[in-house]
Motif scaffolding. Structure first.
Motif: not given
Length: 155
Positions: A30-31, A93-95, A129-132, A136-138
């Motif tokens: 994530a960093g 969670t990210a979404l 934009s959150s789907a992108i 990545i979070a997945a």
């Protein structure tokens, strides 16, 4: 192998040390997102990039622990320990965090009057934009799962 062994569900187990390594791995990945965003923003100074990566990793580690940790604990206790479950927790969670941040807390907080006419477009933009970031979070969730879990050997 016999048919019964082939149909047996795979069970996964983890240990606290592998969970710590998975958290460190997820934080560093994530960093790396923060590092990529800094580079896209035009930053080229090595000290700026290194500090951005480190600060992003620390805050990502805090966020993963505070938000994703309790959700994953519930999934783990419920026996949902497969890679797809890890990806689902990461993506959901990210979404939810990023959509909520862009839509005034899902519409719960007061928004400026000038945003009333563009409410639909704000939601569509937030979801897109959150789907992108959710994808990545997945991926990060999958990598963390791979570090943390091993197949259970029942002898």
């Amino acid at each position: 192998m016999n048919d019964r062994a082939m149909r047996a569900p795979r069970r996964y187990e983890m240990s606290i040390d592998r969970a710590g390594l998975a958290l460190a791995t997820g934080s560093m990945l994530a960093g790396g997102i923060v590092l990529g965003l800094l580079m896209l923003g035009g930053k080229r100074d090595p000290l700026t990039l290194a500090s951005g990566w480190m600060i992003g990793s620390v805050f990502a580690g805090l966020a993963i622990t505070a938000v994703g940790g309790p959700l994953w604990l519930v999934m783990h206790v419920a026996g949902l320990r497969k890679p797809r479950h890890a990806a689902l927790v990461g993506a959901v969670t990210a979404l939810s965090i990023f959509v909520g941040a862009q839509t005034y807390g899902f519409g719960l907080f007061q928004m400026p009057p000038m945003d009333n006419g563009a409410w639909f477009y704000r939601w569509m933009s937030a979801l897109a934009s959150s789907a992108i970031l959710a994808l990545i979070a997945a991926f990060i969730g999958l990598v963390m799962w791979r570090v943390a879990y091993r197949r259970c050997r029942d002898f």
